[in-house]
Enzyme design. Structure first.
Site, PDB file in Angstrom:
ATOM      1  N   SER A   1       0.990  -4.563 -11.180  1.00 23.64           N
ATOM      2  CA  SER A   1       2.123  -4.045 -11.957  1.00 23.64           C
ATOM      3  C   SER A   1       2.826  -5.113 -12.776  1.00 23.64           C
ATOM      4  O   SER A   1       4.021  -5.368 -12.615  1.00 23.64           O
ATOM      5  CB  SER A   1       3.110  -3.380 -11.014  1.00 23.64           C
ATOM      6  OG  SER A   1       2.434  -2.493 -10.178  1.00 23.64           O
TER       7      SER A   1
ATOM      8  N   ARG B 116       0.379  -3.207  -0.865  1.00 16.10           N
ATOM      9  CA  ARG B 116      -0.422  -2.360   0.012  1.00 16.10           C
ATOM     10  C   ARG B 116      -1.905  -2.540  -0.236  1.00 16.10           C
ATOM     11  O   ARG B 116      -2.318  -2.749  -1.385  1.00 16.10           O
ATOM     12  CB  ARG B 116      -0.193  -0.889  -0.342  1.00 16.10           C
ATOM     13  CG  ARG B 116       1.013  -0.261   0.176  1.00 16.10           C
ATOM     14  CD  ARG B 116       1.064   1.115  -0.505  1.00 16.10           C
ATOM     15  NE  ARG B 116       2.433   1.448  -0.778  1.00 16.10           N
ATOM     16  CZ  ARG B 116       3.159   2.194   0.054  1.00 16.10           C
ATOM     17  NH1 ARG B 116       2.627   2.673   1.140  1.00 16.10           N
ATOM     18  NH2 ARG B 116       4.405   2.454  -0.229  1.00 16.10           N
TER      19      ARG B 116
ATOM     20  N   ASP C 100       0.963   0.009 -12.619  1.00 15.86           N
ATOM     21  CA  ASP C 100       1.487   1.045 -11.710  1.00 15.86           C
ATOM     22  C   ASP C 100       1.907   2.315 -12.444  1.00 15.86           C
ATOM     23  O   ASP C 100       1.780   3.423 -11.917  1.00 15.86           O
ATOM     24  CB  ASP C 100       2.627   0.506 -10.821  1.00 15.86           C
ATOM     25  CG  ASP C 100       3.761  -0.140 -11.599  1.00 15.86           C
ATOM     26  OD1 ASP C 100       3.630  -0.298 -12.833  1.00 15.86           O
ATOM     27  OD2 ASP C 100       4.782  -0.522 -10.965  1.00 15.86           O
TER      28      ASP C 100
END
Ligand code: BG6
Ligand code: BG6
Ligand code: GLC
Ligand code: GLC
Length: 918
Positions: free
Chosen positions: A603, A540, A657
């Site tokens: 992440s 995203r 994350d």
């Protein structure tokens, strides 16, 4: 000559008169063809009612599913015990079904009496008696050393939810033992057998009704047989029904045998118009008034009694025996079905009648004998007619189910009335053929009773049981004991310390990476930020607007795909693609040219020397782009932006994350000191005391540590709980030997473990008919969302099967059950392992703070946690068990980690500015 003619004339006239007299008297018992067709239609409606889920509770014909799904195919073999209880005789048998597919069955049997005080006494004693007889049989036949499976033919209405269970719905016929109604007959008998532990080693694998046993017995010899009828002490029928019509059992493929329990037809008043005063009187004097009304017009236990009641009434009316009634005629049960049969014999019938009546203390005339014989005929004819009507309804149903114009089928028959009555079979067959002219019916008498069939069912059950054991063995590998979980917790704790200590850190598999995030947002953060969120299911790009003071955040985001060839291409390609996506997003938001601070959620394990520097240690999950490991991902992003030369961005922070998630949640709850991801990957971060972090200077305050616990076990410390399937998944992954804990717990791998198990079970012939399809060999077919769907409790079996079929797996309902179980075992273990890891950290935090009791909030994100129906619950339960002194609150991160990354960026930006101003 003349005299002979005269005598013959006299006799014919006498006969005619008597027959007319009886016909007139029993007018109501003679059923016309129209009436029979009408009864047939009524029974068809009753069957439908019994099969429907909503209508079944009030249906009198119960249409009980038997869990017998197929007729014998000749592959059955083995040695079995069999009990046959509920007909006129109680038998114990040993049945040997031949090997080598020769369709050869040998039986040894022994009859045992069933005294009234046993069958109408106490239930426990009844089962103890049955067990005693079985033990006696085993002894006499020298079978005590053998462990044999047992099939129980139990000829009463039982509700079954599986083959080896039967809840007695009501006693019928001569039985009425106390305390058995509503209980499981199989467990009662199993309990009773415990008293003979030394001699009896028996496993009851199947409970079958006698109709089912009969059908299966006959089907062993004639594969067309798909109906079983008993016309004996009681009457009943079973037949093979399409699964799609059986609402009460899940699944819709194939067929299942339905025990109609047609004896209860009419119990709701549906047959009142054809019942006579004799039927009513008989019913009142029976063990079960108001029940089994159809049976009471038909079966052997009642026919003789009906005749007696009729004779009594006729005698009273002066129509028989010159009005004389013998006292014996008043005694219930004095006329039995065997008498009726004897009186109806062709040649000796009249003589027999005279003898029987004389034995009852009567002095019958010729006329009386003729009349009585005709009474018998009318009663037994009505019985055959009624049976024929109901059977015709079943045959019609079968024909319609198969959508055939003509049905060719075989009906397996048994029962003393059918066997010993001279006319009964012929009459029955004739009427059936008349009622269903479009069915070619063969009636096959079961010579060997119902046990042979029961043994077939038991043989199949014993094969299924053996397969079940194999499946259980596999599933057991995934069941962790409390002790094992405590072991995992303790080992994890050791790894935490290893990672934090300078000496041991270089070798540590749980890396405990300092993140340079030192505090929670305090609410003063503000501004507009860009955020990237890379490494979960979705990539995203976000715009995050933080307003100070009000703890309110507005976010705009767009999801972009990262094609596999880019995930696993070169580093430059990957970062160019990311920048391309940013450019698209800025365009989309109308922000072209704006120079915004950016927080990068990345992440993967990064070694950080400051908040804006992160060297990728190694790729995990599905990424494998070249030339990135050992490089600073912030630099790589900056260079890609430069290469594009369209806009500039101020990259302020790179965050894992877990850290982003902790921050997102920490913005709402300042107790949030742990961030957990249960998604594509598995990881956890938490706030650690600076004094414990040997890799970073300073002892004051706290810093967030990204544990990278996914690497737990990479030193072999989890080998004891690893299964062959985990190893296979590891070997097939992008990073063999790495991230072993992650591979046992996270979404990206759980489906793969399931797939490996399914392949193995299929190879063992336990699934998908032993056929390993191409789909099953395809990596990654079981995404987390499918696992979550399959395990949903709200989903019926059929829906599970549909999901599997959508995945390209041609699964039966049976298969679907197993697949669901496999998914359950794998995801349960994952949740428990997560729980053990989390317990280790909350316990550590408690001890580090020197507290007796601690309250901690854990911020959580990830599709596994969010979508799976049981994961979060099992995780919570495990933490509670393994860290009882910690009150752990779970807080779901609704907004993803982008928000947290923006908050971290805001804080870092503030600090940067403060530094510059100094
Ligand atoms: C026997 C079967 O042949 O017939 C039994 O083995 C069944 O299982 C019985 O119950 C039915 O007939 P009856 O006349 O004994 O009730
Ligand atoms: C998202 C977060 O909500 O969850 C990501 O924004 C994170 O940063 C992801 O990586 C983890 O879950 P999954 O299932 O998408 O891997
Ligand atoms: C009774 C029982 C039924 C059985 C039949 C024949 O009707 O309820 O279960 O099949 O008798 O024995
Ligand atoms: C992998 C990554 C880790 C990340 C986790 C969850 O384990 O190595 O950094 O936090 O997946 O996405």
């Amino acid at each position: 000559m003349f005299a002979v003619h005269l005598l013959a004339f006299y006799f014919t006239k006498l006969k005619e008169d008597q027959i007319k007299k009886v016909d007139r008297f029993l007018y109501h018992m003679r059923l016309s063809d129209e009436t029979l067709l009408d009864i047939m239609a009524r029974f068809q409606a009753e069957m439908q009612k019994g099969l429907g889920k909503d209508t079944n509770p009030t249906a009198s014909v119960k249409m009980l599913p038997t869990f017998v799904r197929a007729i014998p195919d000749g592959s059955e073999n083995g040695e079995f015990l069999s009990l046959d209880l509920g007909g006129s005789k109680f038998r114990v048998l040993k049945v040997q079904v031949s090997e080598e597919g020769k369709r050869n069955v040998q039986m040894e049997s022994q009859f045992y009496p069933t005294p009234n005080e046993i069958i109408r006494g106490n239930g426990t004693e009844l089962f103890e008696y049955v067990a005693d007889c079985l033990a006696d049989f085993m002894k006499t036949k020298e079978l005590t050393q053998k462990k044999l499976p047992l099939g129980l033919t139990f000829s009463f209405p039982c509700k079954q939810t599986k083959l080896e269970e039967g809840i007695l719905l009501s006693w019928t016929k001569k039985f009425k033992a106390r305390g058995v109604l509503g209980t499981d007959v199989v467990s009662s008998l199993t309990n009773a057998m415990k008293r003979h532990q030394q001699d009896l080693d028996v496993d009851i694998l199947a409970l079958v009704n006698d109709t089912v046993g009969t059908m299966m017995t006959c089907a062993y010899d004639d594969p067309y047989c798909e109906v079983g009828v008993i016309i004996g002490t009681g009457t009943n029928a079973c037949y093979m029904e399409d699964m799609s019509n059986i609402d009460l059992v899940e699944g819709d493929e194939g067929r299942m045998c339905i025990n109609t329990e047609w004896g209860a037809f009419g119990d709701d008043g549906a047959l009142e118009d054809i019942r006579t005063e004799f039927d009513r009187e008989l019913d009142l004097g029976s063990l079960n008034p108001g029940k089994q009304l159809f049976e009471k017009m038909i079966s052997g236990l009642y026919l003789g009694e009906l005749v007696r009641l009729i004779l009594l009434k006729m005698a009273k009316a002066g129509l028989l025996f010159g009005g004389e009634k013998s006292s014996a005629l008043h005694i219930k049960g004095k006329i039995e079905t065997r008498h009726v049969a004897a009186m109806e014999r062709y040649k000796e019938g009249l003589a027999n009648t005279r003898e029987i009546l004389t034995d009852l203390g009567l002095e019958p005339s010729d006329a009386d004998c003729i009349a009585v014989q005709h009474v018998c005929t009318i009663v037994s004819f009505r019985s055959a007619n009624l049976c024929a009507a109901a059977l015709a309804a079943i045959l019609t149903r079968l024909r319609e189910n198969k959508k055939l114009v003509r049905l060719r089928t075989t009906v397996g028959m048994d029962g003393t009335l059918y066997k010993i009555h001279p006319q009964y079979p012929k009459r029955l067959h004739k009427v059936v053929r008349k009622l269903v002219p479009n069915c070619d019916v063969r009636f096959l008498l079961s010579e060997s009773g119902s046990t042979k069939g029961a043994a077939m069912v038991t043989a199949v059950a014993s094969r299924v049981q053996a397969q079940r054991k194999q499946i259980d063995k596999v599933l057991a590998l995934f069941r962790l004991t409390q002790e094992q979980l405590v072991g995992v917790r303790n080992k994890m704790r050791v790894e935490f310390e290893y990672g934090l200590k300078k000496d041991t850190h270089p070798r540590a598999t749980v890396k405990m990476l300092p993140t340079y995030v030192c505090g929670m947002p305090d609410g003063t953060e503000k501004g507009k930020f860009l955020a990237l969120d890379l490494g979960g299911t979705n990539f995203r790009v976000l715009l995050v607007k933080i307003r100070s003071g009000r703890r309110s955040v507005r976010m705009y985001n767009k999801i972009f795909a990262i094609p596999l060839e880019i995930m696993q291409g070169t580093g430059e390609e990957l970062f160019d693609h990311i920048v391309q996506c940013i450019a698209d997003f800025l365009d989309y938001m109308g922000l072209k040219g704006a120079q915004l601070p950016l927080g990068f959620t990345f992440s993967f394990p990064c070694r950080q020397a400051s908040i804006d520097k992160g060297t990728l240690i190694e790729w995990t999950k599905g990424f494998k782009a070249t030339d990135c490991e050992g490089e600073d991902v912030v630099d790589m992003l900056r260079e890609a932006i430069k290469r594009r030369n369209e806009f500039d961005l101020d990259i302020v922070a790179v965050v894992n994350d877990t850290v982003g998630t902790m921050m997102t949640c920490g913005y709402e709850d300042s107790n949030c000191e742990v961030g957990l991801i249960a998604g594509t990957g598995s990881n956890m971060c938490y706030m650690e005391e600076m004094r414990n972090i040997e890799l970073v200077e300073g002892d004051e305050g706290k810093m967030c540590i990204n544990t990278e616990w996914g690497g737990f076990g990479d030193n072999g410390c989890l080998d004891d709980i690893q299964t062959q399937y985990d190893k296979e998944v590891d070997e097939g992954s992008l990073n063999p030997g790495k991230q072993r804990y992650e591979k046992m717990t996270s979404g990206m791998y759980l489906g793969e473990i399931v797939r490996q198990i399914l392949i193995d079970l299929t190879k063992q012939g336990l699934l998908f008919r032993g056929h390993i399809s191409e789909r099953l060999q395809t990596r990654g077919i079981f995404e987390t969302k499918f696992l979550s769907q399959i395990e949903s409790d709200r989903l019926a079996l059929l829906q599970v099967r549909r999901i599997l079929q959508q995945l390209g797996l041609d699964s039966t309902c049976e298969d679907s059950i197993v697949v669901k179980e496999v998914c359950g075992a794998v995801s349960r273990r994952a949740a428990q392992l997560y729980g053990a890891g989390l317990a280790a950290i909350v316990e550590k935090r408690r001890e580090d703070q020197g507290l007796e009791h601690v309250r901690i909030t854990v911020g959580v994100d990830g599709t596994l946690y969010k979508l799976h129906p049981h994961f979060s619950r099992i995780l919570r339960e495990t933490v509670k068990e393994l860290a009882p002194q910690c009150d752990v609150m779970f807080m779901l991160s609704e907004d993803g980690s982008g928000k947290g990354a923006a908050l971290i960026t805001a804080v870092a930006k503030r600090l940067q500015q403060a530094q510059r101003e100094h």
